[in-house]
Design a protein around this motif. Sequence first.
Motif, PDB file in Angstrom:
ATOM      1  N   GLY A   1      -2.548  11.058  -0.361  1.00 43.50           N
ATOM      2  CA  GLY A   1      -2.778   9.807  -1.070  1.00 43.50           C
ATOM      3  C   GLY A   1      -2.025   9.733  -2.369  1.00 43.50           C
ATOM      4  O   GLY A   1      -1.314   8.803  -2.619  1.00 43.50           O
ATOM      5  N   GLY A   2      -2.170  10.740  -3.249  1.00 43.96           N
ATOM      6  CA  GLY A   2      -1.471  10.724  -4.531  1.00 43.96           C
ATOM      7  C   GLY A   2      -1.729   9.415  -5.261  1.00 43.96           C
ATOM      8  O   GLY A   2      -2.845   8.935  -5.338  1.00 43.96           O
ATOM      9  N   ALA A   3      -0.678   8.813  -5.797  1.00 36.90           N
ATOM     10  CA  ALA A   3      -0.802   7.519  -6.468  1.00 36.90           C
ATOM     11  C   ALA A   3      -1.151   6.462  -5.433  1.00 36.90           C
ATOM     12  O   ALA A   3      -0.559   6.398  -4.374  1.00 36.90           O
ATOM     13  CB  ALA A   3       0.510   7.157  -7.151  1.00 36.90           C
ATOM     14  N   GLY A   4      -2.089   5.646  -5.726  1.00 41.32           N
ATOM     15  CA  GLY A   4      -2.466   4.574  -4.807  1.00 41.32           C
ATOM     16  C   GLY A   4      -3.622   4.933  -3.903  1.00 41.32           C
ATOM     17  O   GLY A   4      -4.090   4.121  -3.135  1.00 41.32           O
ATOM     18  N   GLY A   5      -4.094   6.171  -3.974  1.00 46.38           N
ATOM     19  CA  GLY A   5      -5.255   6.570  -3.185  1.00 46.38           C
ATOM     20  C   GLY A   5      -4.900   6.938  -1.763  1.00 46.38           C
ATOM     21  O   GLY A   5      -3.750   6.889  -1.351  1.00 46.38           O
ATOM     22  N   PRO A   6      -5.899   7.341  -0.979  1.00 46.31           N
ATOM     23  CA  PRO A   6      -5.628   7.756   0.399  1.00 46.31           C
ATOM     24  C   PRO A   6      -5.156   6.585   1.256  1.00 46.31           C
ATOM     25  O   PRO A   6      -5.489   5.444   1.001  1.00 46.31           O
ATOM     26  CB  PRO A   6      -6.981   8.284   0.877  1.00 46.31           C
ATOM     27  CG  PRO A   6      -7.985   7.699  -0.030  1.00 46.31           C
ATOM     28  CD  PRO A   6      -7.297   7.419  -1.331  1.00 46.31           C
ATOM     29  N   TRP A   7      -4.376   6.903   2.273  1.00 47.24           N
ATOM     30  CA  TRP A   7      -3.896   5.863   3.179  1.00 47.24           C
ATOM     31  C   TRP A   7      -4.064   6.341   4.603  1.00 47.24           C
ATOM     32  O   TRP A   7      -4.341   7.484   4.862  1.00 47.24           O
ATOM     33  CB  TRP A   7      -2.458   5.473   2.867  1.00 47.24           C
ATOM     34  CG  TRP A   7      -1.468   6.589   2.822  1.00 47.24           C
ATOM     35  CD1 TRP A   7      -1.274   7.478   1.807  1.00 47.24           C
ATOM     36  CD2 TRP A   7      -0.524   6.939   3.827  1.00 47.24           C
ATOM     37  NE1 TRP A   7      -0.271   8.348   2.107  1.00 47.24           N
ATOM     38  CE2 TRP A   7       0.215   8.046   3.347  1.00 47.24           C
ATOM     39  CE3 TRP A   7      -0.225   6.433   5.083  1.00 47.24           C
ATOM     40  CZ2 TRP A   7       1.222   8.643   4.087  1.00 47.24           C
ATOM     41  CZ3 TRP A   7       0.793   7.026   5.810  1.00 47.24           C
ATOM     42  CH2 TRP A   7       1.498   8.115   5.313  1.00 47.24           C
ATOM     43  N   ASN A   8      -3.908   5.400   5.519  1.00 51.02           N
ATOM     44  CA  ASN A   8      -4.135   5.722   6.927  1.00 51.02           C
ATOM     45  C   ASN A   8      -2.921   5.323   7.755  1.00 51.02           C
ATOM     46  O   ASN A   8      -1.913   4.899   7.222  1.00 51.02           O
ATOM     47  CB  ASN A   8      -5.394   5.019   7.425  1.00 51.02           C
ATOM     48  CG  ASN A   8      -5.329   3.520   7.197  1.00 51.02           C
ATOM     49  OD1 ASN A   8      -4.279   2.912   7.351  1.00 51.02           O
ATOM     50  ND2 ASN A   8      -6.437   2.917   6.817  1.00 51.02           N
ATOM     51  N   ASP A   9      -3.043   5.448   9.071  1.00 49.46           N
ATOM     52  CA  ASP A   9      -1.927   5.141   9.965  1.00 49.46           C
ATOM     53  C   ASP A   9      -1.598   3.655  10.035  1.00 49.46           C
ATOM     54  O   ASP A   9      -0.532   3.287  10.493  1.00 49.46           O
ATOM     55  CB  ASP A   9      -2.240   5.637  11.385  1.00 49.46           C
ATOM     56  CG  ASP A   9      -2.261   7.148  11.457  1.00 49.46           C
ATOM     57  OD1 ASP A   9      -1.636   7.787  10.590  1.00 49.46           O
ATOM     58  OD2 ASP A   9      -2.901   7.689  12.374  1.00 49.46           O
ATOM     59  N   GLU A  10      -2.501   2.803   9.601  1.00 48.54           N
ATOM     60  CA  GLU A  10      -2.287   1.364   9.730  1.00 48.54           C
ATOM     61  C   GLU A  10      -1.307   0.811   8.710  1.00 48.54           C
ATOM     62  O   GLU A  10      -0.586  -0.120   8.994  1.00 48.54           O
ATOM     63  CB  GLU A  10      -3.624   0.635   9.631  1.00 48.54           C
ATOM     64  CG  GLU A  10      -4.528   0.924  10.808  1.00 48.54           C
ATOM     65  CD  GLU A  10      -5.868   0.235  10.676  1.00 48.54           C
ATOM     66  OE1 GLU A  10      -5.953  -0.766   9.951  1.00 48.54           O
ATOM     67  OE2 GLU A  10      -6.822   0.705  11.303  1.00 48.54           O
ATOM     68  N   ALA A  11      -1.296   1.370   7.496  1.00 46.59           N
ATOM     69  CA  ALA A  11      -0.438   0.828   6.456  1.00 46.59           C
ATOM     70  C   ALA A  11       0.056   1.931   5.530  1.00 46.59           C
ATOM     71  O   ALA A  11      -0.736   2.629   4.916  1.00 46.59           O
ATOM     72  CB  ALA A  11      -1.194  -0.226   5.646  1.00 46.59           C
ATOM     73  N   VAL A  12       1.357   2.077   5.449  1.00 45.30           N
ATOM     74  CA  VAL A  12       1.950   3.023   4.510  1.00 45.30           C
ATOM     75  C   VAL A  12       2.115   2.286   3.187  1.00 45.30           C
ATOM     76  O   VAL A  12       2.683   1.196   3.146  1.00 45.30           O
ATOM     77  CB  VAL A  12       3.323   3.517   5.026  1.00 45.30           C
ATOM     78  CG1 VAL A  12       3.997   4.400   3.994  1.00 45.30           C
ATOM     79  CG2 VAL A  12       3.163   4.238   6.346  1.00 45.30           C
ATOM     80  N   PRO A  13       1.625   2.848   2.083  1.00 47.74           N
ATOM     81  CA  PRO A  13       1.733   2.149   0.801  1.00 47.74           C
ATOM     82  C   PRO A  13       3.177   2.036   0.327  1.00 47.74           C
ATOM     83  O   PRO A  13       3.999   2.912   0.587  1.00 47.74           O
ATOM     84  CB  PRO A  13       0.904   3.017  -0.147  1.00 47.74           C
ATOM     85  CG  PRO A  13       0.822   4.347   0.484  1.00 47.74           C
ATOM     86  CD  PRO A  13       0.949   4.135   1.961  1.00 47.74           C
ATOM     87  N   LEU A  14       3.462   0.950  -0.366  1.00 46.29           N
ATOM     88  CA  LEU A  14       4.786   0.731  -0.935  1.00 46.29           C
ATOM     89  C   LEU A  14       4.820   1.158  -2.396  1.00 46.29           C
ATOM     90  O   LEU A  14       5.895   1.348  -2.965  1.00 46.29           O
ATOM     91  CB  LEU A  14       5.175  -0.744  -0.815  1.00 46.29           C
ATOM     92  CG  LEU A  14       5.174  -1.327   0.597  1.00 46.29           C
ATOM     93  CD1 LEU A  14       5.558  -2.790   0.565  1.00 46.29           C
ATOM     94  CD2 LEU A  14       6.094  -0.540   1.504  1.00 46.29           C
ATOM     95  N   GLY A  15       3.640   1.279  -2.993  1.00 56.46           N
ATOM     96  CA  GLY A  15       3.560   1.683  -4.387  1.00 56.46           C
ATOM     97  C   GLY A  15       2.158   2.136  -4.717  1.00 56.46           C
ATOM     98  O   GLY A  15       1.254   2.067  -3.879  1.00 56.46           O
ATOM     99  N   GLY A  16       1.988   2.603  -5.938  1.00 58.36           N
ATOM    100  CA  GLY A  16       0.673   3.051  -6.377  1.00 58.36           C
ATOM    101  C   GLY A  16       0.619   3.149  -7.890  1.00 58.36           C
ATOM    102  O   GLY A  16       1.632   2.971  -8.578  1.00 58.36           O
ATOM    103  N   THR A  17      -0.562   3.429  -8.395  1.00 54.36           N
ATOM    104  CA  THR A  17      -0.750   3.577  -9.837  1.00 54.36           C
ATOM    105  C   THR A  17      -1.483   4.872 -10.129  1.00 54.36           C
ATOM    106  O   THR A  17      -2.257   5.362  -9.311  1.00 54.36           O
ATOM    107  CB  THR A  17      -1.574   2.413 -10.427  1.00 54.36           C
ATOM    108  OG1 THR A  17      -2.851   2.386  -9.799  1.00 54.36           O
ATOM    109  CG2 THR A  17      -0.875   1.082 -10.240  1.00 54.36           C
ATOM    110  N   ILE A  18      -1.219   5.400 -11.300  1.00 56.42           N
ATOM    111  CA  ILE A  18      -1.939   6.559 -11.811  1.00 56.42           C
ATOM    112  C   ILE A  18      -2.399   6.159 -13.207  1.00 56.42           C
ATOM    113  O   ILE A  18      -1.568   5.964 -14.101  1.00 56.42           O
ATOM    114  CB  ILE A  18      -1.040   7.807 -11.864  1.00 56.42           C
ATOM    115  CG1 ILE A  18      -0.465   8.109 -10.468  1.00 56.42           C
ATOM    116  CG2 ILE A  18      -1.816   8.999 -12.416  1.00 56.42           C
ATOM    117  CD1 ILE A  18       0.617   9.162 -10.456  1.00 56.42           C
ATOM    118  N   PRO A  19      -3.708   5.997 -13.412  1.00 59.81           N
ATOM    119  CA  PRO A  19      -4.200   5.569 -14.722  1.00 59.81           C
ATOM    120  C   PRO A  19      -3.906   6.600 -15.809  1.00 59.81           C
ATOM    121  O   PRO A  19      -3.751   7.787 -15.525  1.00 59.81           O
ATOM    122  CB  PRO A  19      -5.709   5.419 -14.527  1.00 59.81           C
ATOM    123  CG  PRO A  19      -5.955   5.536 -13.061  1.00 59.81           C
ATOM    124  CD  PRO A  19      -4.771   6.174 -12.442  1.00 59.81           C
ATOM    125  N   ALA A  20      -3.853   6.148 -17.047  1.00 63.43           N
ATOM    126  CA  ALA A  20      -3.647   7.038 -18.185  1.00 63.43           C
ATOM    127  C   ALA A  20      -4.863   7.945 -18.342  1.00 63.43           C
ATOM    128  O   ALA A  20      -5.994   7.509 -18.151  1.00 63.43           O
ATOM    129  CB  ALA A  20      -3.433   6.220 -19.451  1.00 63.43           C
TER     130      ALA A  20
END
Length: 127
Positions: free
Chosen positions: A53-72
């Motif tokens: 998951g890293g930035a943007g949280g966990p993901w599944n087979d349905e949708a690969v994330p295009l971006g994410g955030t990491i709060p300060a």
Amino acid sequence: MRGPIAPPQVPLAASRAEVFADLVQDSVERLERRWPQLADIDFMVLEVPRLDGGAGGPWNDEAVPLGGTIPAREGRRARVVVYRRPVEIRTKGREERAALVHEVVVEQVAELLGLTPETVDPRYGED
């Protein structure tokens, strides 16, 4: 013939990763005019999202994330991450890629600031 086919100062010599990073930077600069607080956020490009998951949280087979955030936290600045390969796979040309990169940056900035994407960029969704 071995070696580069173009001198380094020629745009042809820029790698795909460098060109992509420039698209992200162009998008950030466009938004910074309206939101000067973005200078306090680090913008990063990673090749692909991590499986955990890293930035943007966990993901599944349905949708690969295009971006994410990491709060300060703990003296670290907030971060916005754009994943290069998933964006490239979904776009055909430079203009389409630039539009999708901007959309991803706007969405992630909106999430960090607690705003809607339309508030961050009034032209969001028009392209």
